[in-house]
Design a protein around this motif. Structure first.
Motif, PDB file in Angstrom:
ATOM      1  N   ILE A  72       1.105  -0.986   0.002  1.00 26.74           N
ATOM      2  CA  ILE A  72      -0.108  -0.476   0.130  1.00 26.74           C
ATOM      3  C   ILE A  72       0.392   1.265   0.284  1.00 26.74           C
ATOM      4  O   ILE A  72       1.859   1.264   0.742  1.00 26.74           O
ATOM      5  N   GLU A  73       0.857   1.679  -1.182  1.00 27.12           N
ATOM      6  CA  GLU A  73       1.539   3.292  -1.128  1.00 27.12           C
ATOM      7  C   GLU A  73       0.993   4.601  -0.596  1.00 27.12           C
ATOM      8  O   GLU A  73       2.054   5.774   0.241  1.00 27.12           O
ATOM      9  N   ARG A  74      -0.305   4.808  -0.552  1.00 25.66           N
ATOM     10  CA  ARG A  74      -1.259   5.409  -0.259  1.00 25.66           C
ATOM     11  C   ARG A  74      -2.370   5.470  -0.132  1.00 25.66           C
ATOM     12  O   ARG A  74      -2.838   4.321  -0.487  1.00 25.66           O
ATOM     13  N   VAL A  75      -2.624   5.739   1.031  1.00 26.81           N
ATOM     14  CA  VAL A  75      -4.211   5.984   1.861  1.00 26.81           C
ATOM     15  C   VAL A  75      -4.331   7.410   1.604  1.00 26.81           C
ATOM     16  O   VAL A  75      -4.747   7.892   2.772  1.00 26.81           O
ATOM     17  N   ASP A  76      -6.233   7.563   0.886  1.00 24.60           N
ATOM     18  CA  ASP A  76      -6.523   9.013   1.239  1.00 24.60           C
ATOM     19  C   ASP A  76      -7.633   8.440   1.300  1.00 24.60           C
ATOM     20  O   ASP A  76      -8.778   7.997   1.114  1.00 24.60           O
ATOM     21  N   LEU A  77      -8.277   9.426   2.799  1.00 27.34           N
ATOM     22  CA  LEU A  77      -9.730   9.285   3.292  1.00 27.34           C
ATOM     23  C   LEU A  77      -9.992  10.337   3.014  1.00 27.34           C
ATOM     24  O   LEU A  77      -9.234  11.653   3.138  1.00 27.34           O
ATOM     25  N   GLU A  78     -11.766  10.762   2.682  1.00 31.80           N
ATOM     26  CA  GLU A  78     -12.568  12.383   2.163  1.00 31.80           C
ATOM     27  C   GLU A  78     -13.697  11.565   3.917  1.00 31.80           C
ATOM     28  O   GLU A  78     -14.207  10.902   3.517  1.00 31.80           O
ATOM     29  N   VAL A  79     -13.457  12.645   4.777  1.00 32.12           N
ATOM     30  CA  VAL A  79     -14.605  12.314   5.439  1.00 32.12           C
ATOM     31  C   VAL A  79     -14.915  13.791   6.397  1.00 32.12           C
ATOM     32  O   VAL A  79     -15.025  14.497   6.339  1.00 32.12           O
ATOM     33  N   HIS A  80     -16.196  13.395   7.389  1.00 33.77           N
ATOM     34  CA  HIS A  80     -16.719  14.714   7.662  1.00 33.77           C
ATOM     35  C   HIS A  80     -15.497  15.508   8.839  1.00 33.77           C
ATOM     36  O   HIS A  80     -15.204  14.349   9.174  1.00 33.77           O
ATOM     37  N   PRO A  81     -16.186  16.630   8.816  1.00 32.58           N
ATOM     38  CA  PRO A  81     -14.991  17.693   9.877  1.00 32.58           C
ATOM     39  C   PRO A  81     -15.040  17.209  11.055  1.00 32.58           C
ATOM     40  O   PRO A  81     -13.754  17.099  11.630  1.00 32.58           O
ATOM     41  N   LEU A  82     -15.844  16.446  11.537  1.00 28.84           N
ATOM     42  CA  LEU A  82     -15.241  15.522  13.480  1.00 28.84           C
ATOM     43  C   LEU A  82     -14.717  15.182  12.917  1.00 28.84           C
ATOM     44  O   LEU A  82     -14.225  14.501  14.149  1.00 28.84           O
ATOM     45  N   VAL A  83     -14.554  14.204  11.792  1.00 27.12           N
ATOM     46  CA  VAL A  83     -13.169  12.718  12.048  1.00 27.12           C
ATOM     47  C   VAL A  83     -12.205  14.120  12.700  1.00 27.12           C
ATOM     48  O   VAL A  83     -11.006  12.938  13.112  1.00 27.12           O
ATOM     49  N   MET A  84     -11.782  14.958  11.679  1.00 25.28           N
ATOM     50  CA  MET A  84     -10.455  15.217  12.234  1.00 25.28           C
ATOM     51  C   MET A  84     -10.508  16.172  13.403  1.00 25.28           C
ATOM     52  O   MET A  84      -9.532  16.349  14.376  1.00 25.28           O
ATOM     53  N   THR A  85     -11.646  16.574  14.357  1.00 24.73           N
ATOM     54  CA  THR A  85     -12.119  18.010  15.383  1.00 24.73           C
ATOM     55  C   THR A  85     -11.604  16.945  16.339  1.00 24.73           C
ATOM     56  O   THR A  85     -10.843  17.286  17.618  1.00 24.73           O
ATOM     57  N   LEU A  86     -12.009  15.639  16.181  1.00 19.85           N
ATOM     58  CA  LEU A  86     -12.876  15.034  17.189  1.00 19.85           C
ATOM     59  C   LEU A  86     -10.902  13.229  17.632  1.00 19.85           C
ATOM     60  O   LEU A  86     -10.744  12.943  18.575  1.00 19.85           O
ATOM     61  N   CYS A  87     -11.039  13.353  16.399  1.00 20.48           N
ATOM     62  CA  CYS A  87     -10.247  11.344  15.899  1.00 20.48           C
ATOM     63  C   CYS A  87      -9.263  12.403  15.202  1.00 20.48           C
ATOM     64  O   CYS A  87      -8.675  11.687  14.027  1.00 20.48           O
ATOM     65  N   GLY A  88      -8.246  12.995  15.245  1.00 22.18           N
ATOM     66  CA  GLY A  88      -7.579  13.910  14.182  1.00 22.18           C
ATOM     67  C   GLY A  88      -6.138  13.111  14.246  1.00 22.18           C
ATOM     68  O   GLY A  88      -4.719  14.111  13.963  1.00 22.18           O
ATOM     69  N   ARG A  89      -5.465  11.856  15.657  1.00 23.37           N
ATOM     70  CA  ARG A  89      -4.724  12.312  16.212  1.00 23.37           C
ATOM     71  C   ARG A  89      -3.545  11.539  14.443  1.00 23.37           C
ATOM     72  O   ARG A  89      -4.557  10.721  14.603  1.00 23.37           O
ATOM     73  N   THR A  90      -2.123  11.307  14.456  1.00 22.14           N
ATOM     74  CA  THR A  90      -1.774  10.589  13.864  1.00 22.14           C
ATOM     75  C   THR A  90      -0.806   9.951  13.477  1.00 22.14           C
ATOM     76  O   THR A  90      -0.315   9.321  13.149  1.00 22.14           O
ATOM     77  N   ALA A  91      -0.583  10.372  15.167  1.00 26.25           N
ATOM     78  CA  ALA A  91       0.917   9.146  15.936  1.00 26.25           C
ATOM     79  C   ALA A  91       0.348   9.102  16.904  1.00 26.25           C
ATOM     80  O   ALA A  91       1.699   9.118  17.984  1.00 26.25           O
ATOM     81  N   PRO A  92      -0.660   7.893  18.110  1.00 27.32           N
ATOM     82  CA  PRO A  92      -0.765   7.575  18.876  1.00 27.32           C
ATOM     83  C   PRO A  92       0.403   7.258  19.784  1.00 27.32           C
ATOM     84  O   PRO A  92       0.268   5.683  18.682  1.00 27.32           O
ATOM     85  N   ALA A  93       0.177   7.143  20.691  1.00 33.06           N
ATOM     86  CA  ALA A  93       0.996   5.620  21.132  1.00 33.06           C
ATOM     87  C   ALA A  93       1.106   5.256  22.356  1.00 33.06           C
ATOM     88  O   ALA A  93       1.115   3.986  23.286  1.00 33.06           O
ATOM     89  N   SER A  94      -1.001   4.755  22.889  1.00 34.25           N
ATOM     90  CA  SER A  94      -1.151   4.107  23.690  1.00 34.25           C
ATOM     91  C   SER A  94      -2.658   3.930  22.916  1.00 34.25           C
ATOM     92  O   SER A  94      -3.048   3.913  22.296  1.00 34.25           O
ATOM     93  N   SER A  95      -3.586   2.870  23.843  1.00 33.54           N
ATOM     94  CA  SER A  95      -4.131   2.210  23.477  1.00 33.54           C
ATOM     95  C   SER A  95      -5.663   3.518  23.910  1.00 33.54           C
ATOM     96  O   SER A  95      -6.131   4.160  22.341  1.00 33.54           O
TER      97      SER A  95
END
Length: 419
Positions: free
Chosen positions: A299-322
């Motif tokens: 998989i070279e690249r994954v592109d997501l098209e999402v509702h704005p709330l996804v990035m507001t609430l779940c915009g973490r890109t490098a989680p380090a814990s559950s």
């Protein structure tokens, strides 16, 4: 305070409904929805009982606990009613697998189940009474959420905690058989304790806010039972809940269709233990994973098209814990694609630092589409072969259009209790 409620205001009206709505006027469909709420929350609490953060919370509070009267779900031992409500509420939310009132994003189950458990042994309380109380509590919490949405959550208030504490008080008051006046005091005592910030999402304190709502709502009702009083205009007053935690309070939405339309019937259930706004993109990624079985390194690249709330609430890109992985769009996409599953283990601490998933997360990119419905998402993969794979999910599993059925909820419950 006057002995009886004379004000026709919204707080009084809601309290009167919570205290006096006859059981015979509660539709079978609404009762069934309340039963599902309790069942789902029970499974979540048992499943979350082994979380290390809960062990820390219980150990820290142990010196302050009272007589061991109430069951701790999924754990050995018992505790006093208030502490048990706190610990059971924490367990019910920590997996992020709880129910969701879709219009407000309130999670009623982890606030209401602990109240039911803490008062279940009282004389005259049976299964039917617990379901009625859960139904009343859910109506109060979700209607209050309607009245302050969307501005309340947008300002950073954790709406499950802030509105949930009032719902918990209503549920407890129903089980304590408070009259309308004392129910009004219970709602007021609870409302003045409303707190919780969305800044805490992704950490241990997020579930503590919800757990406190369960405990404080229970205590508010017990205080009212003992004669403690509060303003009977706590929700609508110029310096009350709606105005202070604003920016707007819509009393019409609070009371619209009260006793005729049941918000509890709009309560949904999560198929995946993570932020609900991630579910449509998980559905899309799972479709690709099950149909195509792409290797992560292909998989070279994954592109997501999402509702704005996804990035507001779940915009973490490098989680380090559950706790962070449950609120990460990159992790949700990566784990669904790489492992073809999105259960509790997929959002655990091990998965959060899995090198394969960490590498794939770096290749996940999101674009906000303001026209995208909240329960929809589009996922597009570019493979090393040059091929492009795309899937669009118009309605996620667990949405109004695709609700989880009884068999799915039963399987979910059993999967959490088996370990």
């Amino acid at each position: 305070m006057n002995a009886n409620i004379t004000s026709p205001g919204p707080t009084a009206a809601l309290a009167g409904f919570a205290a006096t709505c006859p059981a015979v006027e509660m539709p079978v469909t609404a009762r069934a929805a309340a039963g599902r709420l309790l069942l789902n929350a029970l499974g979540c609490a048992v499943g979350g009982a082994g979380d290390p953060a809960l062990a820390r919370l219980r150990g820290t509070l142990a010196p302050f606990a009272g007589p061991p009267e109430v069951t701790l779900l999924g754990q050995a031992g018992r505790s006093d009613a208030a502490t048990a409500a706190l610990l059971n509420g924490y367990a019910a939310n920590i997996l992020d697998f709880d129910d969701t009132h879709l219009a407000t994003v309130i999670h009623p189950g982890p606030v209401l189940l602990p109240v039911a458990v803490s008062l279940a042994a009282r004389p005259g309380v049976d299964g039917a009474a617990l379901i009625e109380a859960a139904l009343i509590g859910c109506e109060v919490a979700c209607r209050l959420g309607n009245a302050v949405s969307p501005g309340h959550y947008a300002r950073g208030w954790h709406i499950t905690a802030t509105c949930g504490v009032v719902g918990a008080a209503a549920a407890a008051g129903r089980l304590l058989r408070l009259d309308a006046t004392r129910m009004g005091h219970a709602l007021g005592i609870a409302a003045t304790q409303a707190s919780g910030f969305t800044e805490m999402l992704g950490g241990m304190t997020k579930s503590l806010s919800i757990a406190r709502a369960a405990r404080d709502g229970l205590v508010a009702a017990r205080l009212a039972e003992g004669g403690f009083t509060a303003s009977l205009r706590a929700l609508e007053a110029p310096r009350g809940f709606g105005a202070v935690l604003g920016p707007a309070f819509d009393a019409d939405r609070l009371l619209a269709g009260l006793g005729r339309h049941w918000e509890t019937e709009d309560n949904a259930f999560k198929p995946y233990p993570c932020g609900i706004v991630l579910h449509p993109l998980i559905d899309a990624c799972l479709q690709i994973a099950h149909e195509r079985r792409p290797a992560p390194d292909a998989i070279e690249r994954v592109d997501l098209e999402v509702h704005p709330l996804v990035m507001t609430l779940c915009g973490r890109t490098a989680p380090a814990s559950s706790l962070e992985a449950k609120l990460s769009h990159t992790h949700a996409a990566a784990v669904a694609l790489a492992r073809a599953e999105a259960g509790v283990v997929a959002f655990g601490d091990e998965a959060a630092v899995d090198p394969t998933l960490v590498g794939l997360r770096a290749r996940v990119h999101a674009r906000i589409d303001a026209s995208m419905p909240a329960d929809a998402a589009r996922v597009r993969l570019r493979l090393a072969s040059g091929e492009t794979v795309e899937r669009f999910v118009p309605h996620a599993t667990g949405s109004r259009e695709r609700p989880m059925n009884g068999a799915q909820l039963d399987a979910k419950f059993r999967s959490r209790c088996e370990p």
